[in-house]
Design a protein around this motif. Structure first.
Motif: not given
Length: 127
Positions: A79-87, A29-30, A21-24
């Protein structure tokens, strides 16, 4: 044209859903199609191939998704966001991408992912 993929490695599938959801929402991103669950051993193999070293941390949830951006743009936005996962971004021209694509149909679909709605001008929300 092949889609770039992202490999999401995290502690549980709830965090994987939040990361998607953070990626979107935040990285713009789609997600193309439905994200899939992959076996931990395959995730570790992909990580090693892409990063060049063995993973230091063991994760319980491993998800792969196809996205609509070229790899360099995807990396920049991550790099601009900090999702709760390693991507990790998987470029379309990589051996890992080819292998995952070959096996795509055998992976279980990640349940519970509904992309957050993007608001477009002039379009009514259906909620």
């Amino acid at each position: 044209m092949l889609n770039t993929m992202v490999l999401i490695r995290t502690d549980n599938f709830d965090k994987a859903l939040i990361a998607l959801a953070d990626l979107v929402r935040y990285a713009g991103m789609e997600i193309r199609g439905k994200p899939r669950i992959i076996p931990p051993a395959l995730s570790d193999w992909a990580f090693e191939k892409l990063v060049g070293e063995k993973p230091k941390k063991k994760y319980r949830a491993h998800v792969v998704a196809q996205i609509d951006l070229p790899p360099s743009k995807a990396i920049g936005r991550l790099r601009e966001i900090h999702p709760p996962a390693h991507i990790i971004v998987i470029p379309p021209d990589s051996p890992v991408h080819r292998e995952l694509l070959k096996m795509w149909g055998t992976f279980e679909v990640l349940k519970g992912f509904y992309p957050p709605k993007k608001s477009r001008k002039g379009e009514e929300s259906e909620e």
